[in-house]
Scaffold this motif. Structure first.
Motif, PDB file in Angstrom:
ATOM      1  N   ALA A  70       0.831  -1.206   0.000  1.00 54.27           N
ATOM      2  CA  ALA A  70       0.000   0.000   0.000  1.00 54.27           C
ATOM      3  C   ALA A  70       0.868   1.260   0.000  1.00 54.27           C
ATOM      4  CB  ALA A  70      -0.934  -0.007   1.207  1.00 54.27           C
ATOM      5  N   HIS A  71       1.961   1.215   0.736  1.00 49.26           N
ATOM      6  CA  HIS A  71       2.881   2.350   0.757  1.00 49.26           C
ATOM      7  C   HIS A  71       3.414   2.633  -0.645  1.00 49.26           C
ATOM      8  CE1 HIS A  71       5.974   5.077   2.194  1.00 49.26           C
ATOM      9  NE2 HIS A  71       6.912   4.332   1.631  1.00 49.26           N
ATOM     10  N   ARG A  72       3.807   1.582  -1.359  1.00 47.26           N
ATOM     11  CA  ARG A  72       4.317   1.758  -2.720  1.00 47.26           C
ATOM     12  C   ARG A  72       3.221   2.272  -3.648  1.00 47.26           C
ATOM     13  NH1 ARG A  72       6.967  -3.102  -1.480  1.00 47.26           N
ATOM     14  NH2 ARG A  72       5.440  -4.314  -2.672  1.00 47.26           N
ATOM     15  N   PHE A  73       1.987   1.809  -3.441  1.00 52.72           N
ATOM     16  CA  PHE A  73       0.860   2.282  -4.256  1.00 52.72           C
ATOM     17  C   PHE A  73       0.732   3.802  -4.165  1.00 52.72           C
ATOM     18  CE2 PHE A  73      -3.583   3.745  -3.982  1.00 52.72           C
ATOM     19  CZ  PHE A  73      -4.019   3.474  -5.266  1.00 52.72           C
ATOM     20  N   PHE A  74       0.795   4.339  -2.953  1.00 55.36           N
ATOM     21  CA  PHE A  74       0.651   5.777  -2.799  1.00 55.36           C
ATOM     22  C   PHE A  74       1.852   6.525  -3.376  1.00 55.36           C
ATOM     23  CE2 PHE A  74      -2.242   4.365   0.702  1.00 55.36           C
ATOM     24  CZ  PHE A  74      -3.397   4.934   0.195  1.00 55.36           C
ATOM     25  N   LEU A  75       3.048   6.003  -3.152  1.00 56.06           N
ATOM     26  CA  LEU A  75       4.230   6.672  -3.683  1.00 56.06           C
ATOM     27  C   LEU A  75       4.254   6.649  -5.204  1.00 56.06           C
ATOM     28  CD1 LEU A  75       7.104   5.567  -1.263  1.00 56.06           C
ATOM     29  CD2 LEU A  75       5.707   7.637  -1.212  1.00 56.06           C
ATOM     30  N   ASP A  76       3.823   5.545  -5.807  1.00 57.92           N
ATOM     31  CA  ASP A  76       3.811   5.428  -7.266  1.00 57.92           C
ATOM     32  C   ASP A  76       2.843   6.413  -7.908  1.00 57.92           C
ATOM     33  OD1 ASP A  76       5.681   3.450  -7.118  1.00 57.92           O
ATOM     34  OD2 ASP A  76       4.286   1.794  -7.440  1.00 57.92           O
ATOM     35  N   ARG A  77       1.889   6.908  -7.152  1.00 56.12           N
ATOM     36  CA  ARG A  77       0.913   7.862  -7.674  1.00 56.12           C
ATOM     37  C   ARG A  77       1.208   9.283  -7.191  1.00 56.12           C
ATOM     38  NH1 ARG A  77      -0.286   3.078  -7.822  1.00 56.12           N
ATOM     39  NH2 ARG A  77      -1.782   2.134  -9.277  1.00 56.12           N
ATOM     40  N   ASN A  78       2.491   9.496  -6.889  1.00 53.03           N
ATOM     41  CA  ASN A  78       2.983  10.833  -6.523  1.00 53.03           C
ATOM     42  C   ASN A  78       2.281  11.422  -5.309  1.00 53.03           C
ATOM     43  OD1 ASN A  78       4.831  10.928  -8.738  1.00 53.03           O
ATOM     44  ND2 ASN A  78       3.109  11.414 -10.089  1.00 53.03           N
ATOM     45  N   SER A  79       1.815  10.537  -4.419  1.00 49.01           N
ATOM     46  CA  SER A  79       1.218  11.041  -3.186  1.00 49.01           C
ATOM     47  C   SER A  79       2.307  11.664  -2.319  1.00 49.01           C
ATOM     48  CB  SER A  79       0.530   9.914  -2.414  1.00 49.01           C
ATOM     49  OG  SER A  79      -0.517   9.362  -3.174  1.00 49.01           O
ATOM     50  N   ILE A  80       1.972  12.752  -1.675  1.00 45.59           N
ATOM     51  CA  ILE A  80       2.915  13.423  -0.786  1.00 45.59           C
ATOM     52  C   ILE A  80       2.855  12.754   0.584  1.00 45.59           C
ATOM     53  CG2 ILE A  80       3.509  15.605   0.322  1.00 45.59           C
ATOM     54  CD1 ILE A  80       2.068  16.993  -2.031  1.00 45.59           C
ATOM     55  N   VAL A  81       4.007  12.275   1.039  1.00 49.48           N
ATOM     56  CA  VAL A  81       4.043  11.678   2.370  1.00 49.48           C
ATOM     57  C   VAL A  81       4.104  12.825   3.374  1.00 49.48           C
ATOM     58  CG1 VAL A  81       5.220  10.086   3.923  1.00 49.48           C
ATOM     59  CG2 VAL A  81       5.283   9.690   1.457  1.00 49.48           C
ATOM     60  N   GLU A  82       2.979  13.075   4.018  1.00 45.33           N
ATOM     61  CA  GLU A  82       2.893  14.232   4.906  1.00 45.33           C
ATOM     62  C   GLU A  82       3.473  13.938   6.282  1.00 45.33           C
ATOM     63  OE1 GLU A  82      -1.117  15.588   4.897  1.00 45.33           O
ATOM     64  OE2 GLU A  82      -1.123  16.001   2.748  1.00 45.33           O
ATOM     65  N   SER A  83       3.414  12.663   6.690  1.00 50.73           N
ATOM     66  CA  SER A  83       3.967  12.293   7.996  1.00 50.73           C
ATOM     67  C   SER A  83       4.168  10.793   8.061  1.00 50.73           C
ATOM     68  CB  SER A  83       3.024  12.732   9.122  1.00 50.73           C
ATOM     69  OG  SER A  83       3.445  12.201  10.357  1.00 50.73           O
ATOM     70  N   THR A  84       5.341  10.365   8.452  1.00 51.32           N
ATOM     71  CA  THR A  84       5.590   8.945   8.666  1.00 51.32           C
ATOM     72  C   THR A  84       6.065   8.691  10.088  1.00 51.32           C
ATOM     73  OG1 THR A  84       7.840   9.211   7.831  1.00 51.32           O
ATOM     74  CG2 THR A  84       6.181   8.471   6.262  1.00 51.32           C
ATOM     75  N   PHE A  85       6.139   9.757  10.894  1.00 54.13           N
ATOM     76  CA  PHE A  85       6.706   9.634  12.235  1.00 54.13           C
ATOM     77  C   PHE A  85       5.595   9.426  13.264  1.00 54.13           C
ATOM     78  CE2 PHE A  85       9.599  12.210   9.676  1.00 54.13           C
ATOM     79  CZ  PHE A  85      10.724  11.400   9.737  1.00 54.13           C
ATOM     80  N   SER A  86       4.869   8.363  13.074  1.00 57.81           N
ATOM     81  CA  SER A  86       3.800   8.010  13.999  1.00 57.81           C
ATOM     82  C   SER A  86       3.985   6.551  14.377  1.00 57.81           C
ATOM     83  CB  SER A  86       2.429   8.215  13.352  1.00 57.81           C
ATOM     84  OG  SER A  86       1.421   7.656  14.155  1.00 57.81           O
TER      85      SER A  86
END
Length: 285
Positions: free
Chosen positions: A140-156
């Protein structure tokens, strides 16, 4: 009677079989512009404007001042439009998850909307996507990155946040690998995690917002998650009327499907009896 009591009456009339009383109607008929402005502000702050407005529409003998009517009508148009747009985004995400055979659950938000008298009453700001299996979280992470989604926060400790876009529509997506963040009470955190591990994506309940099949937690687990979610909000920043509304409509719609003995057993183990009874008592008022 106060404006706050009036708002509670409008919500009660929409989410239960109890109509507005004559006293409540009389208060609204005689309310000043300042009181209507206060009512509007409360509705917006508590995110229940659509629920309150639906009750007002059903009581045509109550005259709404023009300035208040303008706000109600604008929100009445905007809220469903945003709802429909986000469902369209959700469809794109679910299509991928089904194609990749990824087990998932939609938490809160759109999963609760179909339990309201009109689903578009229950607005939601983001899509909460819980994926139980770690290998599927990576997909799922790769799916969002492949569609140029902006990772707004991963520090959770329990989720990452993406700014996802589809067909010109933007929507924030929270990708959860844990259903709730830790409470920092070891016994509570450990036992909750043990319970949540029992749902692996293979057992689920389906709801159909805008004829879109969406998987949500089975009712007994959903009841526990909704209660834990409220408790987290209470401990960190507090919560408003919308979560009380969610609790009310969930039990009205699916309470008969909850394994009460199992649910109350969990509540006792987690020592959440007082919180459960307090929340439920308030909703019953």
């Amino acid at each position: 009677m106060t404006v706050q009591n009036c708002l509670l009456a409008l919500i009660r009339a929409q989410l239960s079989t109890n109509s507005l009383t004559e006293t409540e109607k009389e208060f609204l008929r005689n309310a000043s512009e300042a009181e209507w402005a206060e009512l509007l502000n409360l509705c917006i702050k508590q995110n229940v404007l659509s629920v309150a407005y639906e009750t007002l529409k059903q009581n045509s003998d109550i005259s709404i001042p023009p300035f208040a009517m303008n706000v109600f009508k604008q929100k009445a148009i905007r809220t469903p439009m945003l709802y429909y747009q986000k469902i369209m985004v959700l469809r794109q995400i679910l299509k991928y998850l089904h194609e990749e055979n990824i087990g998932y659950y939609i938490l809160k938000g759109v999963g609760l909307s179909t339990m309201y008298p009109k689903e578009e009453m229950r607005s939601f700001g983001d899509i909460d996507l819980y994926i139980p299996r770690p290998e599927d979280v990576d997909k799922a992470h790769r799916f969002f990155l492949d569609r140029n989604s902006i990772v707004e926060s991963t520090f959770s400790q329990n989720h990452a946040v993406y700014g996802y876009q589809s067909n010109g529509i933007s929507c924030e997506v929270e990708l959860h690998w844990k259903m709730t963040a830790e409470f920092n009470y070891e016994d509570l955190d450990v036992r909750l995690e043990e319970i949540y591990r029992e749902v692996d994506g293979s057992q689920y309940m389906t709801v159909h917002p805008m004829q879109t099949e969406v998987r949500i937690l089975p009712p007994t687990y959903n009841a526990l998650h909704l209660l834990a979610h409220m408790l987290q909000h209470l401990m960190r920043s507090g919560f408003g009327l919308k979560l009380f509304c969610d609790w009310t409509v969930f039990w009205q719609k699916h309470g008969h499907e909850v394994d009460i003995e199992r649910f109350l057993g969990w509540i006792q183990e987690l020592r959440l009896e007082n919180f459960l009874y307090a929340v439920t008592a308030i909703c019953n008022q």
